[in-house]
Scaffold this motif. Structure first.
Motif, PDB file in Angstrom:
ATOM      1  N   LEU A  65      -4.761   8.428  -7.469  1.00 28.08           N
ATOM      2  CA  LEU A  65      -5.021   6.992  -7.370  1.00 28.08           C
ATOM      3  C   LEU A  65      -5.243   6.358  -8.737  1.00 28.08           C
ATOM      4  N   GLU A  66      -5.999   7.024  -9.598  1.00 30.76           N
ATOM      5  CA  GLU A  66      -6.273   6.481 -10.922  1.00 30.76           C
ATOM      6  C   GLU A  66      -4.984   6.309 -11.720  1.00 30.76           C
ATOM      7  N   GLU A  67      -4.060   7.259 -11.602  1.00 32.91           N
ATOM      8  CA  GLU A  67      -2.771   7.162 -12.296  1.00 32.91           C
ATOM      9  C   GLU A  67      -1.943   6.010 -11.747  1.00 32.91           C
TER      10      GLU A  67
ATOM     11  N   LEU B 244       0.186   9.612  -1.405  1.00 29.44           N
ATOM     12  CA  LEU B 244      -1.274   9.644  -1.407  1.00 29.44           C
ATOM     13  C   LEU B 244      -1.833   8.970  -0.162  1.00 29.44           C
ATOM     14  N   PHE B 245      -1.245   7.840   0.209  1.00 24.35           N
ATOM     15  CA  PHE B 245      -1.725   7.073   1.349  1.00 24.35           C
ATOM     16  C   PHE B 245      -1.554   7.854   2.647  1.00 24.35           C
ATOM     17  N   ILE B 246      -0.375   8.401   2.859  1.00 28.98           N
ATOM     18  CA  ILE B 246      -0.106   9.156   4.089  1.00 28.98           C
ATOM     19  C   ILE B 246      -0.972  10.414   4.139  1.00 28.98           C
ATOM     20  N   ARG B 247      -1.186  11.045   3.002  1.00 33.32           N
ATOM     21  CA  ARG B 247      -2.057  12.214   2.972  1.00 33.32           C
ATOM     22  C   ARG B 247      -3.480  11.842   3.390  1.00 33.32           C
TER      23      ARG B 247
ATOM     24  N   ALA C 109       0.833  -1.204   0.000  1.00 35.00           N
ATOM     25  CA  ALA C 109       0.000   0.000   0.000  1.00 35.00           C
ATOM     26  C   ALA C 109       0.869   1.257   0.000  1.00 35.00           C
ATOM     27  N   LEU C 110       1.930   1.257   0.790  1.00 38.68           N
ATOM     28  CA  LEU C 110       2.822   2.408   0.832  1.00 38.68           C
ATOM     29  C   LEU C 110       3.814   2.395  -0.324  1.00 38.68           C
ATOM     30  N   VAL C 111       4.206   1.212  -0.775  1.00 41.13           N
ATOM     31  CA  VAL C 111       5.119   1.129  -1.912  1.00 41.13           C
ATOM     32  C   VAL C 111       4.450   1.693  -3.164  1.00 41.13           C
ATOM     33  N   MET C 112       3.175   1.384  -3.344  1.00 44.64           N
ATOM     34  CA  MET C 112       2.452   1.812  -4.536  1.00 44.64           C
ATOM     35  C   MET C 112       1.984   3.259  -4.465  1.00 44.64           C
ATOM     36  N   SER C 113       1.652   3.727  -3.267  1.00 45.91           N
ATOM     37  CA  SER C 113       0.968   5.035  -3.182  1.00 45.91           C
ATOM     38  C   SER C 113       1.356   5.806  -1.940  1.00 45.91           C
ATOM     39  N   GLY C 114       2.645   5.822  -1.620  1.00 41.54           N
ATOM     40  CA  GLY C 114       3.093   6.364  -0.342  1.00 41.54           C
ATOM     41  C   GLY C 114       2.573   7.739   0.003  1.00 41.54           C
TER      42      GLY C 114
ATOM     43  N   TRP D 146       8.158   6.193   4.027  1.00 40.32           N
ATOM     44  CA  TRP D 146       6.879   6.877   4.184  1.00 40.32           C
ATOM     45  C   TRP D 146       6.368   6.821   5.620  1.00 40.32           C
ATOM     46  N   LEU D 147       6.531   5.695   6.274  1.00 46.64           N
ATOM     47  CA  LEU D 147       6.045   5.562   7.648  1.00 46.64           C
ATOM     48  C   LEU D 147       6.728   6.542   8.594  1.00 46.64           C
TER      49      LEU D 147
END
Length: 399
Positions: free
Chosen positions: A377-379, A136-139, A129-134, A239-240
């Motif tokens: 996310l779509e990108e 965006l995910f943290i935001r 989840a963080l590798v793919m969208s770090g 990211w974490l």
């Protein structure tokens, strides 16, 4: 006090089973609200019979129908659903307090994000989840007031070694402000740490999944053998803990007793130690900031002959180097590398490619997509799909 309601995404995997083991020890504290699984219908059936969750979900509709029928025969009133949307709906269920995100791979991104957007306490075992969208995910964590607690033994160890105030906002605070100089991310080196490189072409899937210290699923075990797992953890740590690539150092520690360390500017190094059992970080995150029993055997220092440490050999672990390069390159690079690696590992397990070709395929895909800039996310999902298609096309070059 009412028991906290727990949703387990990926209940039939090793993390999911370990989570249920800890939950079962504390029925006064936790109650299972929902369980989700992939293809292991028989395992999910037994879990539903034992824990009687209100809901269960499987990816495939036919599997869900089979589970529903068997639960009715067993007299269990669990409601069964199917499909990706069902997983996301359960992750964000209004009654859920805690969501264990333990689905392996990219498939875990959307349901984990659903839990985040619902403001849940998310126990993150899905590093992809963080590798793919770090970013965006943290935001999303910050925007929706979710609580994010790491489950990977290494990240959980780092988390435990942080100052208490920093634990509350580790993904948005600068480590240097707390006097932290470096994160020391440990790894065992896997089953081939001393195997001659000339013999790597003969490595079989059975050998690759036989990790010397940990009991894990096949995909993660192969990633540990290539040390791509450590590479993905490197990206996750970035990211974490809101740090730079230069703030993280990988240390080979074959005994897997020190799960990771934090080095401070005054010369101190804090380490979290324990027997290699995932129930320890699971229990820590479930009860945080309190402590509960995990049923893990206490560490006996007299049973540990020595602690040894080595620098990683990138000739032996090229996947680790690729992951670090991708982390420095940006989100598009890490998204593409993760997609390529999932295809490569599956191909190796299916005996389509040889062990060293996992890294070779990953390298070609990373080179093709490394400069891609993605933010939404779509990108990210589109790039993930493109990288998988490209990886599949490249497989014919390795046959």
């Amino acid at each position: 006090m009412m028991p906290k309601q727990v949703v387990i995404l990926g209940a039939t995997g090793s993390i999911g089973c370990s989570t249920l083991d800890v939950v079962a020890q504390h029925p006064e504290l936790y109650q299972v609200l929902a369980l989700t699984g992939g293809k292991r219908v028989d395992v999910l059936l037994q879990q539903c019979i034992q824990f009687k969750p209100r809901y269960a979900a499987l990816t495939d509709a036919a599997d869900a129908a089979a589970l529903r029928r068997q639960l009715q025969q067993a007299g269990v009133a669990t409601e069964v659903y199917s499909g990706a949307q069902a997983l996301a709906d359960l992750a964000g269920h209004p009654d859920a307090d805690i969501v264990m995100a333990a689905i392996v791979g990219a498939a875990g991104l959307l349901p984990t994000l659903a839990a985040v957007k619902a403001g849940k306490t998310v126990l993150l075992a899905n590093k992809e989840a963080l590798v793919m969208s770090g970013e965006l995910f943290i935001r999303a964590v910050q925007q929706h007031g979710a609580t994010l607690l790491p489950i990977d033994s290494e990240h959980n160890a780092i988390f435990q070694c942080l100052p208490a105030p920093l634990q509350q906002q580790c993904y948005q605070s600068r480590l240097a402000s707390a006097g932290i100089a470096k994160i020391l991310l440990t790894g065992s080196g896997g089953p081939f740490r001393q195997k001659p490189l000339a013999e790597f072409d003969q490595i079989t899937p059975e050998q690759a999944v036989a990790h010397p210290n940990w009991n894990m699923g096949k995909k993660i075990s192969v990633d540990s053998a290539t040390m791509m797992n450590k590479g993905l953890e490197f990206i996750e740590a970035r990211w974490l803990f809101n740090c730079a690539v230069s703030d993280i150092q990988v240390v080979i520690h074959p005994q897997s007793i020190i799960h990771s360390m934090v080095q401070y500017t005054d010369g101190s190094v804090l380490a979290q130690l324990g027997n290699p059992d995932m129930r320890t970080p699971i229990a820590h995150a479930l009860a945080f900031p309190e402590r509960i029993a995990s049923n893990v055997k206490p560490l006996n220092f007299f049973d540990v002959p020595s602690f040894t440490f080595e620098a990683p050999d990138y000739g032996r672990y090229p996947c680790l180097l690729l992951a670090q390069q991708a982390c420095a390159a940006g989100q598009g690079a890490t998204t593409a590398l993760n997609a390529a690696n999932e295809i490569a590992v599956e191909a190796f397990l299916n005996r389509q490619i040889r062990f060293p070709q996992i890294a070779a395929l990953n390298e070609r895909v990373l080179a093709h997509f490394a400069a891609r800039n993605v933010a939404e996310l779509e990108e990210i999902l589109a790039l993930d799909a493109q990288a998988r298609t490209y990886s599949q096309l490249l497989l014919k070059d390795f046959v």
